[in-house]
Design an enzyme around this catalytic site. Structure first.
Site, PDB file in Angstrom:
ATOM      1  CB  ILE A  98      -0.946  -0.024   1.208  1.00 14.54           C
ATOM      2  CG1 ILE A  98      -1.956  -1.169   1.078  1.00 14.54           C
ATOM      3  CG2 ILE A  98      -1.688   1.311   1.345  1.00 14.54           C
ATOM      4  CD1 ILE A  98      -2.783  -1.410   2.323  1.00 14.54           C
TER       5      ILE A  98
ATOM      6  CE1 TYR B  30      -0.076  -5.721  11.126  1.00 13.87           C
ATOM      7  CE2 TYR B  30      -2.370  -6.435  11.047  1.00 13.87           C
ATOM      8  CZ  TYR B  30      -1.346  -5.635  10.562  1.00 13.87           C
ATOM      9  OH  TYR B  30      -1.583  -4.749   9.540  1.00 13.87           O
TER      10      TYR B  30
ATOM     11  CE  LYS C 246      -1.722  -1.101  11.230  1.00 12.88           C
ATOM     12  NZ  LYS C 246      -0.623  -0.346  10.594  1.00 12.88           N
TER      13      LYS C 246
END
Length: 322
Positions: free
Chosen positions: A38, A187, A191
Protein backbone atom coordinates in the site's frame (compact mmCIF):
# COMPACT_ATOMS: atom_id res chain seq x y z
CA UNK A 1 -18.67 31.85 21.88
CA UNK A 2 -16.78 33.03 18.76
CA UNK A 3 -18.67 34.96 16.17
CA UNK A 4 -19.24 33.41 12.76
CA UNK A 5 -16.81 35.91 11.28
CA UNK A 6 -14.04 34.79 13.65
CA UNK A 7 -14.25 31.11 12.71
CA UNK A 8 -11.62 30.33 10.05
CA UNK A 9 -13.05 29.00 6.84
CA UNK A 10 -12.14 25.48 5.76
CA UNK A 11 -11.96 24.71 2.03
CA UNK A 12 -14.58 22.13 1.13
CA UNK A 13 -14.23 19.37 -1.42
CA UNK A 14 -17.74 18.53 -2.60
CA UNK A 15 -16.68 15.32 -4.34
CA UNK A 16 -13.30 13.68 -4.00
CA UNK A 17 -12.09 12.11 -7.24
CA UNK A 18 -9.32 9.57 -6.69
CA UNK A 19 -8.34 9.88 -10.35
CA UNK A 20 -8.14 13.70 -10.37
CA UNK A 21 -6.08 14.68 -7.38
CA UNK A 22 -5.39 18.32 -6.48
CA UNK A 23 -2.06 19.79 -7.48
CA UNK A 24 0.53 18.86 -4.85
CA UNK A 25 3.56 20.57 -6.39
CA UNK A 26 5.72 21.96 -3.59
CA UNK A 27 4.48 19.52 -0.96
CA UNK A 28 7.02 17.25 0.68
CA UNK A 29 5.82 13.93 2.06
CA UNK A 30 7.58 11.07 3.84
CA UNK A 31 5.96 7.63 3.40
CA UNK A 32 7.26 4.92 5.70
CA UNK A 33 7.30 1.55 3.96
CA UNK A 34 6.85 3.35 0.65
CA UNK A 35 8.84 0.75 -1.28
CA UNK A 36 6.11 -1.92 -1.41
CA UNK A 37 2.46 -2.75 -0.87
CA UNK A 38 0.00 0.00 0.00
CA UNK A 39 2.84 2.39 0.83
CA UNK A 40 4.17 2.10 -2.70
CA UNK A 41 0.84 3.15 -4.19
CA UNK A 42 0.52 6.03 -1.72
CA UNK A 43 3.91 7.24 -2.96
CA UNK A 44 3.06 6.69 -6.63
CA UNK A 45 -0.23 8.59 -6.37
CA UNK A 46 1.27 11.49 -4.42
CA UNK A 47 4.14 11.73 -6.92
CA UNK A 48 1.58 11.73 -9.71
CA UNK A 49 -0.04 14.76 -8.09
CA UNK A 50 3.30 16.56 -8.12
CA UNK A 51 4.48 16.06 -4.54
CA UNK A 52 8.09 15.42 -3.62
CA UNK A 53 7.99 11.99 -1.97
CA UNK A 54 10.55 10.34 0.28
CA UNK A 55 10.38 6.58 0.68
CA UNK A 56 11.41 5.50 4.17
CA UNK A 57 12.66 1.91 3.93
CA UNK A 58 15.26 -0.44 5.36
CA UNK A 59 15.91 -2.07 1.98
CA UNK A 60 17.79 0.21 -0.40
CA UNK A 61 17.46 -2.21 -3.32
CA UNK A 62 13.68 -2.42 -3.04
CA UNK A 63 13.42 1.33 -2.61
CA UNK A 64 15.42 1.85 -5.81
CA UNK A 65 13.10 -0.56 -7.66
CA UNK A 66 10.08 1.35 -6.37
CA UNK A 67 11.57 4.69 -7.44
CA UNK A 68 12.26 3.31 -10.92
CA UNK A 69 8.70 1.99 -11.15
CA UNK A 70 7.21 5.35 -10.15
CA UNK A 71 9.49 7.18 -12.59
CA UNK A 72 8.32 4.93 -15.43
CA UNK A 73 4.71 5.96 -14.77
CA UNK A 74 5.08 9.55 -13.59
CA UNK A 75 7.08 11.87 -15.86
CA UNK A 76 9.40 14.13 -13.85
CA UNK A 77 8.54 12.33 -10.60
CA UNK A 78 10.35 13.71 -7.57
CA UNK A 79 11.02 10.66 -5.42
CA UNK A 80 13.97 9.69 -3.26
CA UNK A 81 14.86 7.19 -0.54
CA UNK A 82 16.03 7.56 3.04
CA UNK A 83 17.18 4.53 5.08
CA UNK A 84 14.66 3.92 7.87
CA UNK A 85 14.54 1.06 10.36
CA UNK A 86 11.61 1.49 12.76
CA UNK A 87 12.78 -1.51 14.78
CA UNK A 88 15.97 0.37 15.76
CA UNK A 89 14.93 3.39 17.80
CA UNK A 90 18.45 4.75 18.16
CA UNK A 91 18.78 5.06 14.37
CA UNK A 92 15.70 7.22 13.77
CA UNK A 93 17.21 10.64 14.45
CA UNK A 94 19.92 9.97 11.87
CA UNK A 95 17.23 8.96 9.37
CA UNK A 96 15.36 12.22 9.93
CA UNK A 97 18.62 14.19 9.59
CA UNK A 98 19.28 12.34 6.31
CA UNK A 99 16.05 13.74 4.85
CA UNK A 100 17.92 16.98 4.26
CA UNK A 101 14.68 18.97 4.56
CA UNK A 102 13.87 22.19 6.35
CA UNK A 103 10.12 21.52 6.28
CA UNK A 104 7.73 18.59 5.87
CA UNK A 105 4.10 18.81 4.76
CA UNK A 106 3.10 15.31 5.79
CA UNK A 107 4.31 11.97 7.01
CA UNK A 108 2.33 8.81 6.26
CA UNK A 109 3.00 6.28 9.02
CA UNK A 110 2.40 3.22 6.87
CA UNK A 111 5.21 0.68 7.36
CA UNK A 112 4.39 -2.40 9.34
CA UNK A 113 5.39 -5.91 10.30
CA UNK A 114 2.85 -8.75 10.39
CA UNK A 115 3.84 -12.21 11.65
CA UNK A 116 1.57 -15.21 11.19
CA UNK A 117 3.32 -17.80 13.32
CA UNK A 118 5.35 -18.08 16.55
CA UNK A 119 7.93 -17.75 17.92
CA UNK A 120 7.66 -14.31 19.47
CA UNK A 121 10.39 -12.03 18.13
CA UNK A 122 11.93 -8.83 19.44
CA UNK A 123 13.43 -5.65 18.04
CA UNK A 124 17.01 -4.56 18.62
CA UNK A 125 15.72 -2.62 21.64
CA UNK A 126 14.07 -5.69 23.17
CA UNK A 127 10.47 -4.82 22.30
CA UNK A 128 8.04 -7.33 20.80
CA UNK A 129 8.65 -6.97 17.06
CA UNK A 130 5.18 -5.94 15.80
CA UNK A 131 4.35 -3.59 18.67
CA UNK A 132 7.90 -2.24 18.66
CA UNK A 133 7.96 -1.57 14.91
CA UNK A 134 4.38 -0.65 14.07
CA UNK A 135 3.67 1.52 17.10
CA UNK A 136 6.79 2.40 19.08
CA UNK A 137 8.92 3.00 15.97
CA UNK A 138 6.36 5.40 14.51
CA UNK A 139 5.86 7.05 17.91
CA UNK A 140 9.58 7.80 18.16
CA UNK A 141 9.81 8.82 14.49
CA UNK A 142 7.04 11.38 15.02
CA UNK A 143 9.03 12.81 17.92
CA UNK A 144 12.05 13.36 15.69
CA UNK A 145 9.93 14.77 12.84
CA UNK A 146 8.09 17.24 15.06
CA UNK A 147 10.41 20.22 14.35
CA UNK A 148 10.02 19.79 10.57
CA UNK A 149 6.26 19.40 10.82
CA UNK A 150 5.92 22.37 13.18
CA UNK A 151 7.81 24.56 10.73
CA UNK A 152 5.20 23.79 8.06
CA UNK A 153 1.76 25.38 8.62
CA UNK A 154 -1.05 22.88 8.15
CA UNK A 155 1.25 19.84 8.13
CA UNK A 156 -0.23 16.41 8.73
CA UNK A 157 0.62 13.18 10.50
CA UNK A 158 -1.35 10.43 8.74
CA UNK A 159 -1.45 7.13 10.63
CA UNK A 160 -2.46 3.90 8.91
CA UNK A 161 -4.59 1.69 11.11
CA UNK A 162 -6.34 -1.53 10.21
CA UNK A 163 -9.78 -3.10 10.18
CA UNK A 164 -8.15 -5.85 12.26
CA UNK A 165 -8.03 -3.44 15.20
CA UNK A 166 -11.82 -3.22 15.38
CA UNK A 167 -12.24 -6.49 17.26
CA UNK A 168 -9.39 -6.30 19.81
CA UNK A 169 -8.58 -4.33 22.95
CA UNK A 170 -5.20 -3.41 24.41
CA UNK A 171 -3.81 -5.13 27.47
CA UNK A 172 -2.10 -2.20 29.15
CA UNK A 173 -0.48 -4.55 31.64
CA UNK A 174 1.13 -6.59 28.85
CA UNK A 175 1.75 -4.25 25.90
CA UNK A 176 4.72 -6.38 24.88
CA UNK A 177 2.55 -9.52 24.62
CA UNK A 178 4.87 -11.60 26.76
CA UNK A 179 2.00 -13.78 28.03
CA UNK A 180 -0.16 -15.97 25.81
CA UNK A 181 1.52 -14.72 22.63
CA UNK A 182 -0.78 -15.02 19.61
CA UNK A 183 0.74 -13.45 16.46
CA UNK A 184 -2.46 -12.34 14.75
CA UNK A 185 -3.87 -10.84 17.93
CA UNK A 186 -0.56 -9.15 18.65
CA UNK A 187 -0.56 -7.61 15.17
CA UNK A 188 -4.14 -6.37 15.63
CA UNK A 189 -3.22 -4.85 18.99
CA UNK A 190 -0.21 -3.10 17.46
CA UNK A 191 -2.50 -1.49 14.88
CA UNK A 192 -4.97 -0.48 17.59
CA UNK A 193 -2.08 1.13 19.46
CA UNK A 194 -1.24 3.13 16.33
CA UNK A 195 -4.84 4.27 15.97
CA UNK A 196 -5.11 5.34 19.61
CA UNK A 197 -1.80 7.16 19.21
CA UNK A 198 -3.14 9.09 16.22
CA UNK A 199 -6.17 10.29 18.17
CA UNK A 200 -4.22 11.13 21.33
CA UNK A 201 -1.77 13.06 19.16
CA UNK A 202 -4.71 15.00 17.73
CA UNK A 203 -5.88 15.93 21.23
CA UNK A 204 -2.41 17.10 22.20
CA UNK A 205 -1.91 19.08 18.99
CA UNK A 206 -5.16 20.96 19.53
CA UNK A 207 -4.35 21.61 23.19
CA UNK A 208 -0.98 23.05 22.14
CA UNK A 209 -2.56 25.31 19.51
CA UNK A 210 -0.49 23.64 16.79
CA UNK A 211 -1.49 23.88 13.13
CA UNK A 212 -0.23 20.33 12.55
CA UNK A 213 -3.10 17.85 12.27
CA UNK A 214 -3.22 14.14 13.06
CA UNK A 215 -5.47 12.13 10.74
CA UNK A 216 -6.30 8.43 11.04
CA UNK A 217 -6.87 6.16 8.04
CA UNK A 218 -7.49 2.52 7.43
CA UNK A 219 -7.17 0.92 3.99
CA UNK A 220 -9.94 -1.68 4.17
CA UNK A 221 -9.37 -5.08 2.62
CA UNK A 222 -6.48 -5.31 0.16
CA UNK A 223 -5.24 -8.32 -1.82
CA UNK A 224 -2.14 -8.73 -3.98
CA UNK A 225 -4.22 -10.67 -6.51
CA UNK A 226 -6.41 -7.60 -7.10
CA UNK A 227 -3.43 -5.25 -7.27
CA UNK A 228 -2.08 -4.12 -10.65
CA UNK A 229 1.41 -5.32 -11.49
CA UNK A 230 4.42 -3.21 -10.65
CA UNK A 231 7.38 -5.33 -11.73
CA UNK A 232 9.79 -6.41 -10.49
CA UNK A 233 8.50 -6.33 -6.93
CA UNK A 234 4.89 -7.27 -7.72
CA UNK A 235 3.73 -9.21 -10.78
CA UNK A 236 0.11 -10.35 -11.00
CA UNK A 237 -0.63 -13.22 -13.34
CA UNK A 238 -3.75 -13.40 -15.47
CA UNK A 239 -4.79 -16.55 -13.63
CA UNK A 240 -4.55 -14.84 -10.24
CA UNK A 241 -6.55 -11.86 -11.47
CA UNK A 242 -9.33 -13.99 -12.91
CA UNK A 243 -9.55 -16.34 -9.93
CA UNK A 244 -9.95 -13.45 -7.52
CA UNK A 245 -12.39 -11.33 -9.50
CA UNK A 246 -15.39 -12.32 -7.30
CA UNK A 247 -13.52 -11.02 -4.24
CA UNK A 248 -13.43 -7.62 -5.93
CA UNK A 249 -17.05 -7.23 -4.86
CA UNK A 250 -15.92 -7.23 -1.22
CA UNK A 251 -12.31 -6.07 -1.08
CA UNK A 252 -9.87 -4.32 -3.42
CA UNK A 253 -6.29 -4.04 -4.60
CA UNK A 254 -3.54 -2.19 -2.78
CA UNK A 255 -3.72 0.66 -5.28
CA UNK A 256 -7.26 1.44 -4.10
CA UNK A 257 -6.31 0.75 -0.48
CA UNK A 258 -3.90 3.70 -0.77
CA UNK A 259 -6.74 6.15 -1.49
CA UNK A 260 -7.63 6.96 2.16
CA UNK A 261 -4.05 7.97 3.00
CA UNK A 262 -3.70 10.05 -0.16
CA UNK A 263 -6.93 11.88 0.62
CA UNK A 264 -5.80 12.43 4.22
CA UNK A 265 -2.63 14.10 2.92
CA UNK A 266 -4.17 16.24 0.19
CA UNK A 267 -7.80 17.05 1.02
CA UNK A 268 -8.03 20.37 2.91
CA UNK A 269 -11.52 19.49 4.16
CA UNK A 270 -10.24 16.49 6.14
CA UNK A 271 -9.52 17.55 9.70
CA UNK A 272 -7.41 16.30 12.57
CA UNK A 273 -9.07 13.60 14.64
CA UNK A 274 -11.07 12.25 11.71
CA UNK A 275 -10.83 8.75 10.25
CA UNK A 276 -10.78 8.18 6.49
CA UNK A 277 -11.68 4.74 5.17
CA UNK A 278 -13.16 2.98 2.11
CA UNK A 279 -16.80 3.85 1.52
CA UNK A 280 -18.30 0.35 1.24
CA UNK A 281 -18.45 -1.12 4.76
CA UNK A 282 -14.93 0.12 5.40
CA UNK A 283 -13.59 -2.57 3.06
CA UNK A 284 -13.51 -1.16 -0.46
CA UNK A 285 -14.37 1.87 -2.56
CA UNK A 286 -13.71 5.58 -2.63
CA UNK A 287 -12.36 7.12 0.59
CA UNK A 288 -14.65 8.98 2.98
CA UNK A 289 -14.61 10.10 6.59
CA UNK A 290 -16.43 7.75 8.94
CA UNK A 291 -17.38 7.90 12.63
CA UNK A 292 -14.75 6.62 15.02
CA UNK A 293 -15.25 3.11 16.34
CA UNK A 294 -16.46 3.24 19.92
CA UNK A 295 -13.28 1.93 21.55
CA UNK A 296 -11.14 4.43 19.63
CA UNK A 297 -12.79 7.23 21.59
CA UNK A 298 -11.38 5.85 24.86
CA UNK A 299 -9.15 8.79 25.77
CA UNK A 300 -8.16 7.25 29.11
CA UNK A 301 -6.62 4.20 27.48
CA UNK A 302 -5.00 6.39 24.82
CA UNK A 303 -3.40 8.62 27.46
CA UNK A 304 -2.07 5.62 29.37
CA UNK A 305 -0.67 4.15 26.15
CA UNK A 306 0.99 7.50 25.40
CA UNK A 307 2.67 7.57 28.82
CA UNK A 308 3.84 3.96 28.44
CA UNK A 309 5.18 4.71 24.96
CA UNK A 310 7.19 7.64 26.32
CA UNK A 311 8.74 5.34 28.92
CA UNK A 312 9.51 2.60 26.40
CA UNK A 313 11.04 4.88 23.75
CA UNK A 314 12.60 7.56 25.93
CA UNK A 315 11.03 10.32 23.88
CA UNK A 316 7.75 12.20 23.43
CA UNK A 317 6.33 13.84 20.30
CA UNK A 318 5.92 17.50 21.26
CA UNK A 319 4.47 20.19 19.03
CA UNK A 320 4.24 23.86 19.87
CA UNK A 321 2.33 26.59 18.08
CA UNK A 322 4.54 28.24 15.43
Amino acid sequence: MPSVASIPSVPRVLQWDVHRLPNAVGKRVLVTGGNAGIGYFVAEQLAGAGATVVLGSRDTGKAEEAIASIASRVPDARVKHVPLDLADLASLKASVDALGLDRLDAVVLNAGVALDHPPRRETKDGHELMFGTNHLGHFALTHHLAPLLTTTPGSRVVTTGSFAAKSVRLDLDDLQNTHDYQPKRTYSRSKLAQMLFALELDRRLRAAGSTTESVLVHPGGALDSLTPSRPPFHVRTTGERLSRLPLGLVVQGKDAAAWPAVRAVLDPSVRGGQMVSPRAFGLRGAPRTEPLWKHLADSTTAARLWAASCDLTGCEPTFTAP
